[in-house]
Write a protein that holds these residues in place. Structure first.
Motif, short mmCIF file in Angstrom:
data_model
loop_
_atom_site.label_atom_id
_atom_site.label_comp_id
_atom_site.label_asym_id
_atom_site.label_seq_id
_atom_site.Cartn_x
_atom_site.Cartn_y
_atom_site.Cartn_z
N GLY A 87 0.81 -1.21 0.00
CA GLY A 87 0.00 0.00 0.00
C GLY A 87 0.85 1.26 0.00
N SER A 88 0.30 2.34 -0.54
CA SER A 88 1.11 3.55 -0.73
C SER A 88 0.50 4.79 -0.09
CB SER A 88 1.31 3.80 -2.24
OG SER A 88 0.06 3.95 -2.89
N PHE A 89 -0.47 4.62 0.81
CA PHE A 89 -1.10 5.78 1.42
C PHE A 89 -0.42 6.14 2.74
CE2 PHE A 89 -4.36 4.11 -1.38
CZ PHE A 89 -4.84 5.26 -1.98
N ALA A 90 -0.08 7.42 2.91
CA ALA A 90 0.59 7.87 4.13
C ALA A 90 -0.39 7.94 5.30
CB ALA A 90 1.24 9.23 3.90
N LYS A 91 -1.64 8.26 5.01
CA LYS A 91 -2.68 8.36 6.04
C LYS A 91 -3.68 7.22 5.86
CE LYS A 91 -2.41 13.41 6.43
NZ LYS A 91 -3.19 14.69 6.33
N PRO A 92 -4.47 6.93 6.91
CA PRO A 92 -5.49 5.88 6.76
C PRO A 92 -6.40 6.16 5.57
CG PRO A 92 -5.27 6.53 9.05
CD PRO A 92 -4.43 7.48 8.27
N HIS A 93 -6.63 5.14 4.79
CA HIS A 93 -7.42 5.26 3.57
C HIS A 93 -8.48 4.19 3.54
CE1 HIS A 93 -8.36 5.76 -0.71
NE2 HIS A 93 -8.24 4.45 -0.83
N VAL A 94 -9.72 4.58 3.31
CA VAL A 94 -10.81 3.62 3.17
C VAL A 94 -10.89 3.18 1.71
CG1 VAL A 94 -13.29 3.22 3.39
CG2 VAL A 94 -12.07 4.51 5.14
#
Length: 342
Positions: A87-94
């Motif tokens: 995964g590549s999201f720095a913040k929580p991602h739905v």
């Protein structure tokens, strides 16, 4: 075997295991200490963790989905917590199951998102808060994270593959264990033996002696009639591809050719073209797993590839029908006790 699990991990210990034993001892010591002393944040919802003792596939994802379905039957609103693979999201991602690509969120979260909201993040406490506050989730299922989670787990269900068990029984890097079995059983609420085979019997007996309940389950094709009588080129990039090939055969399909790729493999155009060419030459249908299909979903595929491709979906089936309800109930009970203690 997989990108994470070299073949010797699943074989009788040899000189490689002996050579790596000092590193395994250090890894096991550190992992055990982390499990005992890591700060675990308490979140405002019950947390059911579906984990495993080893690196590699053990059937966690279909089990997590089955438990989410049970939670819904009990009028709960489940949500999934996942770190995601790659995964590549720095913040929580739905996860958006229709628009997110596997290379951004991981393949397993895409499958989970078809059943409940999925927060992908290394910070599971932040993901839990997002699911609770923004999506109304009142029951959280954590896919993996048993050893390293930074949230308090109310119920830890550990899944062990009956065919491969715990491999050579050694800790990383000499074997597939993420920590010593005894250190992991301390935090285990229940152990689920998945599939048929005797490789897990030793750890099952160890868990039973420790007073942990033992459950049984297996996977079944969700749509077996589509495969009966067909001839296939089966390919998979999962933890144990041979289990998938056996599942195709169990659905009545003939695996005339098979190709195994590393776990979580992202397919290159030339690899897909080779598969398609071979299938055409041999007069075969292509068949793969739902996880592999998730990785193919938003990528480019050769012309005619998807027309020739079948996807074999699987679902976890518990040997005793009441077990999913029992696990959800015990998770809720543990959460209530946690709330009373403050």
């Amino acid at each position: 075997m997989t990108s994470e699990a070299p073949p010797f991990w699943w074989e009788k210990p040899d000189w490689r295991v002996l050579a790596l034993s000092p590193a395994s001892a250090i890894y096991g010591l550190v992992a055990g200490r982390r499990m005992r002393h890591a700060p675990r944040e308490k979140v405002a919802a019950p947390v059911l963790c579906v984990g495993n003792l080893t690196v590699g596939g053990s059937g966690k994802t279909p089990v997590a989905i089955a438990l989410a379905k049970q939670a819904k039957r009990m009028q709960l609103t489940p949500g999934f917590l996942s770190r995601g693979h790659g995964g590549s999201f720095a913040k929580p991602h739905v996860v958006d199951a229709h628009h997110d690509a596997a290379k951004h969120v991981g393949d397993e979260p895409l499958l989970l998102a078809e059943h409940a909201p999925v927060a992908v993040t290394a910070n599971r406490a932040a993901g839990a808060k997002l699911l609770i506050e923004k999506h109304g989730c009142d029951f959280l299922i954590m896919d993996d994270g048993f050893q390293s989670a930074r949230v308090h787990i109310d119920y830890a269900l550990v899944v062990v593959d009956a065919r491969f068990g715990i491999g050579n029984g050694r800790v990383i890097p000499g074997g597939p264990l993420r920590a010593k079995v005894v250190d992991q059983l301390v935090f285990t609420s229940g152990l689920l033996k998945m599939g048929e085979g005797a490789a897990a019997d030793g750890v099952v007996r160890q868990a039973a002696r420790a007073g942990r309940p033992i459950f049984l389950a297996h996977v079944e094709p969700a749509n077996p009639s589509r495969f009966a009588g067909g001839r296939f080129l089966a390919f998979a990039g999962i933890g144990h591809p041979e289990k998938f090939f056996d599942t195709v055969r169990g659905a009545g399909g003939e695996v005339a050719q098979s190709r195994a790729f590393p776990d979580h493999h992202f397919y290159a155009q030339d690899e897909l073209a080779d598969l398609l060419t071979l299938a055409r030459q041999e007069g075969l249908r292509l068949v793969t797993t739902a996880k592999d299909a998730a990785r193919l979903r938003h990528g480019e595929t050769p012309a005619g590839f998807l027309d020739r491709l079948d996807v074999l979906d699987i679902e976890a089936v518990f040997e005793l029908d009441h077990v999913p309800e029992r696990i959800v109930d015990e998770t809720l009970d543990a959460w209530r006790q946690r709330k009373m203690r403050g």
